[in-house]
Design a protein around this motif. Structure first.
Motif, PDB file in Angstrom:
ATOM      1  N   TRP A 164     -38.075  -5.413  83.594  1.00 40.67           N
ATOM      2  CA  TRP A 164     -37.344  -5.758  82.363  1.00 40.67           C
ATOM      3  C   TRP A 164     -37.667  -7.195  81.939  1.00 40.67           C
ATOM      4  O   TRP A 164     -37.854  -7.499  80.770  1.00 40.67           O
ATOM      5  CB  TRP A 164     -35.848  -5.550  82.598  1.00 40.67           C
ATOM      6  CG  TRP A 164     -34.978  -5.966  81.458  1.00 40.67           C
ATOM      7  CD1 TRP A 164     -33.987  -6.901  81.491  1.00 40.67           C
ATOM      8  CD2 TRP A 164     -35.022  -5.481  80.110  1.00 40.67           C
ATOM      9  NE1 TRP A 164     -33.415  -7.033  80.251  1.00 40.67           N
ATOM     10  CE2 TRP A 164     -34.039  -6.173  79.383  1.00 40.67           C
ATOM     11  CE3 TRP A 164     -35.819  -4.546  79.442  1.00 40.67           C
ATOM     12  CZ2 TRP A 164     -33.826  -5.956  78.027  1.00 40.67           C
ATOM     13  CZ3 TRP A 164     -35.598  -4.322  78.091  1.00 40.67           C
ATOM     14  CH2 TRP A 164     -34.613  -5.029  77.404  1.00 40.67           C
ATOM     15  N   LYS A 165     -37.790  -8.070  82.952  1.00 37.42           N
ATOM     16  CA  LYS A 165     -38.122  -9.473  82.682  1.00 37.42           C
ATOM     17  C   LYS A 165     -39.528  -9.556  82.050  1.00 37.42           C
ATOM     18  O   LYS A 165     -39.738 -10.241  81.055  1.00 37.42           O
ATOM     19  CB  LYS A 165     -38.081 -10.241  84.017  1.00 37.42           C
ATOM     20  CG  LYS A 165     -37.969 -11.726  83.872  1.00 37.42           C
ATOM     21  CD  LYS A 165     -37.649 -12.350  85.245  1.00 37.42           C
ATOM     22  CE  LYS A 165     -38.291 -13.706  85.329  1.00 37.42           C
ATOM     23  NZ  LYS A 165     -39.163 -13.913  86.454  1.00 37.42           N
ATOM     24  N   LEU A 166     -40.476  -8.800  82.633  1.00 39.97           N
ATOM     25  CA  LEU A 166     -41.849  -8.811  82.101  1.00 39.97           C
ATOM     26  C   LEU A 166     -41.896  -8.282  80.672  1.00 39.97           C
ATOM     27  O   LEU A 166     -42.602  -8.836  79.826  1.00 39.97           O
ATOM     28  CB  LEU A 166     -42.768  -7.939  82.970  1.00 39.97           C
ATOM     29  CG  LEU A 166     -43.152  -8.458  84.341  1.00 39.97           C
ATOM     30  CD1 LEU A 166     -44.060  -7.456  85.038  1.00 39.97           C
ATOM     31  CD2 LEU A 166     -43.876  -9.796  84.210  1.00 39.97           C
ATOM     32  N   ILE A 167     -41.145  -7.200  80.447  1.00 41.18           N
ATOM     33  CA  ILE A 167     -41.134  -6.595  79.105  1.00 41.18           C
ATOM     34  C   ILE A 167     -40.724  -7.646  78.076  1.00 41.18           C
ATOM     35  O   ILE A 167     -41.315  -7.754  77.002  1.00 41.18           O
ATOM     36  CB  ILE A 167     -40.174  -5.379  79.071  1.00 41.18           C
ATOM     37  CG1 ILE A 167     -40.781  -4.223  79.863  1.00 41.18           C
ATOM     38  CG2 ILE A 167     -39.865  -4.944  77.625  1.00 41.18           C
ATOM     39  CD1 ILE A 167     -39.836  -3.064  80.130  1.00 41.18           C
ATOM     40  N   ASN A 168     -39.747  -8.466  78.423  1.00 38.53           N
ATOM     41  CA  ASN A 168     -39.251  -9.482  77.489  1.00 38.53           C
ATOM     42  C   ASN A 168     -40.150 -10.697  77.404  1.00 38.53           C
ATOM     43  O   ASN A 168     -40.377 -11.242  76.329  1.00 38.53           O
ATOM     44  CB  ASN A 168     -37.849  -9.936  77.906  1.00 38.53           C
ATOM     45  CG  ASN A 168     -36.842  -8.862  77.574  1.00 38.53           C
ATOM     46  OD1 ASN A 168     -36.696  -8.491  76.411  1.00 38.53           O
ATOM     47  ND2 ASN A 168     -36.200  -8.334  78.589  1.00 38.53           N
ATOM     48  N   GLU A 169     -40.688 -11.120  78.554  1.00 37.29           N
ATOM     49  CA  GLU A 169     -41.437 -12.377  78.575  1.00 37.29           C
ATOM     50  C   GLU A 169     -42.821 -12.254  77.958  1.00 37.29           C
ATOM     51  O   GLU A 169     -43.300 -13.153  77.296  1.00 37.29           O
ATOM     52  CB  GLU A 169     -41.570 -12.878  80.014  1.00 37.29           C
ATOM     53  CG  GLU A 169     -40.301 -13.571  80.480  1.00 37.29           C
ATOM     54  CD  GLU A 169     -40.404 -14.018  81.929  1.00 37.29           C
ATOM     55  OE1 GLU A 169     -39.390 -14.483  82.450  1.00 37.29           O
ATOM     56  OE2 GLU A 169     -41.496 -13.893  82.547  1.00 37.29           O
ATOM     57  N   LEU A 170     -43.465 -11.071  78.167  1.00 30.80           N
ATOM     58  CA  LEU A 170     -44.880 -11.005  77.745  1.00 30.80           C
ATOM     59  C   LEU A 170     -45.095 -11.032  76.225  1.00 30.80           C
ATOM     60  O   LEU A 170     -46.007 -11.716  75.792  1.00 30.80           O
ATOM     61  CB  LEU A 170     -45.540  -9.781  78.400  1.00 30.80           C
ATOM     62  CG  LEU A 170     -45.747  -9.959  79.912  1.00 30.80           C
ATOM     63  CD1 LEU A 170     -46.226  -8.686  80.556  1.00 30.80           C
ATOM     64  CD2 LEU A 170     -46.726 -11.097  80.211  1.00 30.80           C
ATOM     65  N   PRO A 171     -44.378 -10.430  75.331  1.00 31.06           N
ATOM     66  CA  PRO A 171     -43.530  -9.261  75.548  1.00 31.06           C
ATOM     67  C   PRO A 171     -44.371  -7.990  75.459  1.00 31.06           C
ATOM     68  O   PRO A 171     -45.497  -8.018  74.977  1.00 31.06           O
ATOM     69  CB  PRO A 171     -42.573  -9.347  74.346  1.00 31.06           C
ATOM     70  CG  PRO A 171     -43.357 -10.012  73.268  1.00 31.06           C
ATOM     71  CD  PRO A 171     -44.392 -10.879  73.926  1.00 31.06           C
ATOM     72  N   LEU A 172     -43.821  -6.858  75.907  1.00 31.89           N
ATOM     73  CA  LEU A 172     -44.549  -5.588  75.869  1.00 31.89           C
ATOM     74  C   LEU A 172     -44.023  -4.699  74.750  1.00 31.89           C
ATOM     75  O   LEU A 172     -42.823  -4.710  74.454  1.00 31.89           O
ATOM     76  CB  LEU A 172     -44.371  -4.848  77.204  1.00 31.89           C
ATOM     77  CG  LEU A 172     -44.903  -5.528  78.465  1.00 31.89           C
ATOM     78  CD1 LEU A 172     -44.723  -4.613  79.668  1.00 31.89           C
ATOM     79  CD2 LEU A 172     -46.383  -5.879  78.324  1.00 31.89           C
TER      80      LEU A 172
END
Ligand SMILES: CCCCCCCCCC/C=C\CCCCCC(=O)SCCNC(=O)CCNC(=O)[C@H](O)C(C)(C)COP(=O)(O)OP(=O)(O)OC[C@H]1O[C@@H](n2cnc3c(N)ncnc32)[C@H](O)[C@@H]1OP(=O)(O)O
Ligand SMILES: Cc1cc2nc3c(=O)[nH]c(=O)nc-3n(C[C@H](O)[C@H](O)[C@H](O)COP(=O)(O)OP(=O)(O)OC[C@H]3O[C@@H](n4cnc5c(N)ncnc54)[C@H](O)[C@@H]3O)c2cc1C
Length: 609
Positions: free
Chosen positions: A18-26
């Motif tokens: 969930w963190k990656l989805i937001n940070e990258l974002p995806l």
């Protein structure tokens, strides 16, 4: 890992994802890919694929404005709580009640019996703060049937269940790790109150005065979340099948057994026709399910747009296609994974082959989101209705359009004369259409002999399921053929896909020969020509089999299989894996002094006597 460790580790992975989805974002599609690489069932599945879609599909604009921003930021975590201890398939039989109290403007949720306890919802047992709950709506003493409600389950400060709610995990499921990463849960309500505006009211409403305003659109829209998930399950079937087939194909090329001439090298097991006859149809199925999954996604998008414009005409077909294809592809994939295990011989039974866990985690797909037999019976109802309307002036459309040519299809004879004719798409298609139509019409004729249609339906259930499966197989074959008619880059690629398409179709003829012969869709001579052609197709696929599974582009890490390694370096790695086992930490096992030694000593003593 122990169950607790596994569960906690899945929480860690989910939150990291969930963190990656937001940070990258995806994007949404990339997030779905991430879910696959995470590769474990967890609460995110239910939150994103069922809780959020249920609110989107069944909530009013105000409800969406209130709940979706919270859910989209995961400030609340939701699940989909429909199934109960006593009823899963029979949704109309659910027992949980939601009684409107006009005094307080609230619904009182209650579990009147033990069988009314919610039982199975994923994410419910330990994680979810909220749920969409399905319960019987009661106003003024009148039961209006099952409706959806948004319900807060746990305290947002300390995660404890709210007063009036009993909640927990239902226990260990099939397999060692597998689905045990998920907290499938139970839930009971003891006169638990929620505000009136938490009934999902896009379809039907309860007013402040307690008046029930029924929906002016089909009530089945309440089942929309299930239709959406069933559609995604079809594409997932292709992914799981491809994974098993990739392992079995690569290993079959590495493994050698028998056939050594003058002390030379033995035969690769992939060269045995029996191995090819079991493996290549599964390889073909992985591709076939992918293409039918793409088409189903299109159908689902189309029906969603129509529903938004209040056009309900294609809803029954969308329901039949999603239900039938979910059922057919998950049954075939579960069986296919198990077949791949057997194709890998003894080593397939090792955990490190990757196949036991894949089977354990995949096989509930035959049950969740609708038991596969129950779903095929929905297709059968749809087919019986379509057959009964033939000749009424209403032309069948979409996937049943072929039934509009009933006169021809009921009496035509296949014009296959030689084995190569089985590579003619029109001839293959007509064979499948004739078989599907004749099975459906035969069921309809038998049904008409009963005075009571429902009694007749019950009596003929087994035949009806077979007719539904025949119709679904026709859909898959026809969508594969349509795919080949479209643009495919690379002549070589197209030829390979053609081979797989015919392998898919001809192996179904071989497998369901009884249906094809008993409906006179083909003769026994034409059946043996199909077998002949199938063998020839296997020979053509054989040199490309490994490339065709490499094309799935699965990393070794994702496959998680010593047998399916890209470099084929199986035997040394099997040793490495074996040596990692905790039993090999010591040469003499724990328990030797307690059990083995006394046993042996006793044996020695009695031998001396
Ligand atoms: C290692 C990693 C693996 C990778 C995996 C990746 C992730 C995989 C993706 C998974 C995602 C999430 C996990 C899923 C978890 C599972 C969650 C669940 O299981 S939720 C619970 C699901 N429950 C069911 O599916 C229940 C099944 N039962 C029913 O759907 C219905 O009760 C019924 C269809 C069987 C019967 O409906 P009912 O109304 O009682 O009865 P009728 O038969 O009389 O139907 C009346 C009428 O309605 C039409 N109908 C029925 N359903 C629908 C529908 N969905 N849409 C449209 N129309 C529908 C039916 O055809 C009838 O029509 P008529 O015209 O009147 O004939
Ligand atoms: C891993 C997993 C996750 C799940 N997640 C969720 C979730 O998140 N939320 C949720 O609400 N539910 C969930 N479920 C529940 C699931 O949706 C139900 O188990 C499923 O719909 C099947 O219903 P059932 O258990 O009542 O089976 P039953 O209907 O009791 O099936 C038992 C047998 O009876 C047969 N049968 C039943 N009815 C008929 C009929 N009319 N005609 C002929 N044969 C029939 C079936 O074919 C089957 O062989 C989950 C289940 C599993 C296994």
């Amino acid at each position: 890992m122990t169950r607790k460790e596994l569960f906690k580790n899945t929480l860690r992975k989910s939150v990291h994802a969930w963190k990656l989805i937001n940070e990258l974002p995806l994007s949404d599609d990339e997030s779905l890919m991430l879910r696959h690489f995470m590769d474990q069932p967890g609460f995110l599945d239910l939150h994103w694929r069922m809780f959020v879609p249920a609110i989107k599909g069944q909530g009013t604009e105000e409800q969406k404005q209130k709940w979706l921003p919270l859910a989209n930021k995961m400030q609340i975590i939701g699940c989909y709580a429909q199934t109960e201890l006593g009823h899963g398939s029979n949704v109309q039989g659910l027992e949980t009640t939601a009684t409107f109290d006009p005094q307080t403007d609230q619904f009182i949720l209650h579990s009147p019996t033990q069988t009314s306890s919610k039982w199975w919802p994923g994410g419910l047992g330990k994680v979810s703060t909220h749920a969409v709950i399905y319960a019987r709506l009661i106003t003024d003493g009148k039961d209006h049937g099952v409706h959806g409600f948004i319900v807060q389950l746990r305290n947002m400060d300390d995660h404890s269940p709210l007063p009036g709610i009993t909640i927990g995990d239902i226990g260990v499921k099939f397999g060692n790790g597998a689905y045990n990463s998920m907290d499938n849960g139970f839930l009971m309500f003891d006169k638990f109150c929620i505000p009136r505006d938490q009934m999902l009211m896009r379809l039907s409403k309860v007013t402040r005065e307690g008046k029930y305003v029924p929906s002016d659109v089909p009530r089945q829209l309440m089942y929309g979340t299930m239709v959406s998930v069933r559609q995604t399950i079809v594409s997932n079937a292709s992914i799981a099948m491809a994974r098993a087939v990739c392992i079995a194909t690569r290993y079959s090329a590495v493994r050698r057994q028998f056939g050594s001439q003058n002390g030379g090298i033995e035969t690769q097991v992939i060269d045995y026709k029996t191995q090819q006859n079991r493996l290549f149809p599964l390889l073909a199925s992985a591709y076939a399910f992918r293409f039918v999954g793409e088409w189903l996604k299109w159908l689902y998008t189309d029906v969603t747009q129509r529903l938004e414009a209040s056009d309900f005409a294609t809803l029954p077909e969308a329901h039949a296609c999603t239900a039938g294809l979910k059922s057919m592809t998950t049954s075939a994939t579960s069986d296919g994974i198990e077949e791949c295990r057997k194709l890998c011989g003894g080593h397939g039974y090792l955990w490190c082959s990757g196949l036991p866990e894949l089977f354990a985690v995949y096989v509930p797909a035959c049950t969740y989101e609708g038991d596969n037999v129950v779903l095929q019976l929905q297709v059968a109802r749809f087919l019986m209705k379509t057959v009964s309307q033939l000749g009424s002036g209403k032309a069948p459309a979409g996937t049943t359009a072929y039934m509009g040519r009933a006169k021809h299809l009921l009496q035509c004879r296949s014009s296959i004369r030689k084995a190569e004719d089985w590579l003619n798409p029109a001839m293959v298609l007509e064979t499948f259409e004739a078989r599907a139509l004749r099975m459906a019409v035969s069921c309809a004729n038998n049904l008409s002999k009963f005075e009571n249609q429902e009694q007749g339906f019950s009596e003929l259930l087994a035949d009806l399921v077979e007719a539904a499966i025949a119709h679904c197989q026709l859909i898959v074959v026809s969508k594969f053929i349509v795919k080949l008619e479209g643009e495919i880059k690379g002549k070589g690629v197209k030829n390979q896909l053609k081979n797989l398409c015919y392998i898919y179709a001809l192996h179904l003829i071989h497998k369901h020969l009884g249906d094809f012969l008993s409906t006179n869709s083909i003769t026994s001579e034409q059946a043996s020509l199909a077998n002949h052609q199938l063998r020839s197709l296997y020979t053509q696929v054989r040199p490309n089999a490994v490339a065709l599974v490499d094309a799935f582009d699965y990393t070794d890490h994702y496959l998680g299989s010593v047998l399916g390694r890209y470099d084929g370096n199986v035997y040394p790695k099997l040793f490495e894996e074996a040596l990692k086992d905790p039993l090999n930490d010591t040469v003499v096992p724990d328990g030797y002094h307690e059990y083995i030694r006394p046993l042996i000593k006793q044996h020695l003593r009695s031998a001396r006597l």
